[in-house]
Motif scaffolding. Structure first.
Motif, PDB file in Angstrom:
ATOM      1  N   TYR A  37       0.693  -1.098  -0.091  1.00 42.32           N
ATOM      2  CA  TYR A  37      -0.027   0.042   0.001  1.00 42.32           C
ATOM      3  C   TYR A  37       0.816   1.284  -0.018  1.00 42.32           C
ATOM      4  N   ILE A  38       0.310   2.208  -0.506  1.00 36.86           N
ATOM      5  CA  ILE A  38       1.066   3.643  -0.494  1.00 36.86           C
ATOM      6  C   ILE A  38       0.050   4.536   0.522  1.00 36.86           C
ATOM      7  N   ILE A  39       0.863   5.637   1.322  1.00 32.16           N
ATOM      8  CA  ILE A  39       0.260   6.254   2.266  1.00 32.16           C
ATOM      9  C   ILE A  39      -0.014   7.606   1.630  1.00 32.16           C
ATOM     10  N   ILE A  45      -3.658   3.210   0.650  1.00 32.65           N
ATOM     11  CA  ILE A  45      -4.135   2.719  -0.486  1.00 32.65           C
ATOM     12  C   ILE A  45      -3.567   1.505  -1.191  1.00 32.65           C
ATOM     13  N   GLU A  46      -4.346   0.173  -0.992  1.00 27.95           N
ATOM     14  CA  GLU A  46      -3.957  -0.965  -1.612  1.00 27.95           C
ATOM     15  C   GLU A  46      -3.487  -0.944  -2.885  1.00 27.95           C
ATOM     16  N   CYS A  47      -2.298  -1.310  -3.203  1.00 25.21           N
ATOM     17  CA  CYS A  47      -2.002  -1.352  -4.695  1.00 25.21           C
ATOM     18  C   CYS A  47      -1.088  -2.522  -4.818  1.00 25.21           C
ATOM     19  N   LEU A  48      -0.466  -2.503  -5.946  1.00 27.49           N
ATOM     20  CA  LEU A  48       0.659  -3.645  -6.372  1.00 27.49           C
ATOM     21  C   LEU A  48       1.719  -2.395  -6.715  1.00 27.49           C
ATOM     22  N   GLU A  65      -2.833  -0.005  -9.356  1.00 29.04           N
ATOM     23  CA  GLU A  65      -3.891  -0.328  -8.561  1.00 29.04           C
ATOM     24  C   GLU A  65      -4.509  -1.771  -8.767  1.00 29.04           C
ATOM     25  N   SER A  66      -3.917  -2.468  -9.847  1.00 27.61           N
ATOM     26  CA  SER A  66      -4.590  -3.965 -10.319  1.00 27.61           C
ATOM     27  C   SER A  66      -3.634  -4.168 -11.230  1.00 27.61           C
ATOM     28  N   ASP A  67      -3.543  -5.713 -11.477  1.00 29.51           N
ATOM     29  CA  ASP A  67      -2.557  -6.047 -12.497  1.00 29.51           C
ATOM     30  C   ASP A  67      -2.747  -5.706 -13.950  1.00 29.51           C
ATOM     31  N   PHE A  82       4.987   4.091   1.978  1.00 26.64           N
ATOM     32  CA  PHE A  82       4.735   2.821   1.380  1.00 26.64           C
ATOM     33  C   PHE A  82       5.220   1.555   2.252  1.00 26.64           C
ATOM     34  N   LYS A  83       4.364   0.460   2.019  1.00 30.40           N
ATOM     35  CA  LYS A  83       4.943  -0.739   2.357  1.00 30.40           C
ATOM     36  C   LYS A  83       4.694  -1.826   1.306  1.00 30.40           C
ATOM     37  N   ILE A  84       5.713  -2.809   1.172  1.00 31.36           N
ATOM     38  CA  ILE A  84       5.362  -3.843   0.337  1.00 31.36           C
ATOM     39  C   ILE A  84       5.260  -5.072   1.346  1.00 31.36           C
ATOM     40  N   TYR A  85       4.258  -5.969   1.423  1.00 32.16           N
ATOM     41  CA  TYR A  85       3.826  -6.838   2.345  1.00 32.16           C
ATOM     42  C   TYR A  85       4.994  -7.810   2.304  1.00 32.16           C
ATOM     43  N   ASN A  86       5.124  -8.482   3.648  1.00 29.60           N
ATOM     44  CA  ASN A  86       6.371  -9.747   3.751  1.00 29.60           C
ATOM     45  C   ASN A  86       7.639  -9.261   3.186  1.00 29.60           C
TER      46      ASN A  86
END
Length: 429
Positions: A37-39, A45-48, A65-67, A82-86
């Motif tokens: 997500y980005i802040i 805001i969830e995203c890739l 925002e999507s593939d 921003f954060k990239i999960y895991n």
């Protein structure tokens, strides 16, 4: 004719490797986006997000925002973090004062707005700036303070270290029952992370150690089998017999040549099995795309012979040349780069330097009715191998490998060999 065929084969292999490199460089760019997500305006805001596995602070990121959505770009002026999960990639924007550590006696303090890499998040947060400066924040107050450490030179030109950060921790982040000696804390990531984790535990605060997500060196062991096509050739300085130009030597009892010619003896291409194992060290950079490897292997090579040759060696009437069957022991040590296709498939390109351990046996024997001569290899001119392969599910790998080398055996003979092999590899984790 065989030599021309091998030259064409070498050119085709090089062209194939270059094509794979170009094609999969472009293709791999499509699979680096990960969930996160980005802040923006204090909203997540969830995203890739495209994961470039930054070693420092990112100046700009790419996200969508999507593939199928359009790729957008953002920098520190556009988003608050921003954060990239895991992963260990979690960054937040702050405006703060920083005292640059420039290894001098001058104080260099300035106020900047930048991303900070979040190392520990809890009641007290720990951040890192560009790999050399650390900051902390209490209770998400927004007031970020630098942990001060400085090296400088004194009047004797000796390095003096300023451990102000220890006093800051003692005054602001000490706690009852602290088992860590603050006086011996080092200004390094692991020491500070451990202290902040223990502090958050003491405060009964939930915390996250994002550094635990950082990739580490991973060792893989993989046996493999394959099939090799090996071609062996010798460039030999031989002398052409001639009754008009050769005269007997009374002293040596041999003919003294007046004409000389370099002859290429091609022993042909043999089909042989290949077995070996590989030890691979995946490096914790750029999403484990780089690796060092060593893969010792055995290759059984079939020999060949020629009889009644027109040319003979300098001091003897050798008429037969024979190359015996031999075992090629090859130990490549090299560098590998991966191109990710998706989460289960990837392509790799390798380059390595080869150590050939039994080179003396793959030299031809010159023979006549009374005598034989087997030259020893004196110097290896070049030993390099290149390869390309496809890996699936972190277990299975198929590759094509090419080895080419030249040996100087003596003043009159050069040995050349090329080997093209196909290998199947299984990784044991």
């Amino acid at each position: 004719m065989q030599h021309k065929y091998n030259l064409i084969l070498n050119m085709k292999f090089t062209a194939t490797v270059c094509f794979f490199l170009f094609f999969f460089t472009n293709l791999s760019a499509q699979v680096q986006f990960q969930k996160g997500y980005i802040i923006k305006n204090n909203q997540e805001i969830e995203c890739l997000i495209k994961n470039n596995d930054w070693t420092g602070l990112p100046l700009e990121i790419e996200y969508r925002e999507s593939d199928t959505a359009k790729i957008k770009k953002a920098n520190v002026e556009d988003i608050n973090g921003f954060k990239i999960y895991n992963t260990n990639h979690y960054y937040k924007k702050y405006t703060f004062s920083i005292n640059e550590n420039d290894d001098s006696n001058n104080v260099n303090t300035k106020t900047i707005t930048s991303f900070l890499n979040v190392l520990v998040e809890g009641h007290v947060n720990l951040f890192q700036y560009k790999g050399y400066a650390f900051f902390y924040e209490i209770n998400n107050s927004g007031d970020v303070k630098q942990l001060l450490y400085k090296k400088s030179k004194n009047f004797e030109n000796k390095t003096v270290e300023d451990y102000t950060f220890r006093k800051q921790i003692f005054d602001n982040l000490n706690y009852e029952g602290n088992s860590i000696n603050i006086r011996t804390l080092k200004y390094i990531k692991n020491d500070l992370i451990n202290y902040f984790i223990e502090y958050n535990k003491n405060q009964n605060s939930t915390y996250i150690n994002y550094n635990a997500y950082k990739r580490k060196i991973k060792i893989n062991f993989s046996p493999f089998v394959g099939i090799g096509f090996t071609n062996k050739r010798n460039d030999i300085m031989l002398y052409k017999p001639s009754t008009t130009t050769f005269v007997p030597s009374a002293q040596q009892g041999v003919v003294i040549p007046s004409s000389i010619k370099s002859v290429e003896i091609d022993f042909g291409t043999s089909l042989s099995p290949v077995i070996g194992f590989e030890v691979e060290a995946l490096l914790p950079i750029n999403r484990n795309k780089w690796a060092f490897f060593i893969n010792p292997n055995l290759n059984w090579v079939k020999g060949n012979s020629f009889e009644n040759l027109e040319y003979r060696n300098r001091n003897s009437y050798f008429k037969d040349i024979e190359l015996s069957n031999f075992l090629l022991i090859d130990v490549p040590v090299g560098l590998r780069y991966y191109f990710y296709l998706n989460t289960s498939s990837k392509i790799h390109i390798d380059i390595a330097y080869d150590f050939l351990l039994n080179d003396k046996k793959n030299t031809p024997t010159f023979r006549d009715s009374y005598f034989e001569y087997n030259p020893d290899a004196k110097k290896i001119k070049s030993n390099f191998t290149v390869s390309a392969g496809y890996s699936f599910n972190k277990k299975y790998d198929v590759s094509i490998n090419y080895l080419n080398y030249t040996n100087t055996q003596n003043n009159y003979s050069d040995s050349k060999m090329s080997c093209l092999s196909f290998r199947l590899k299984y990784t044991i984790n």
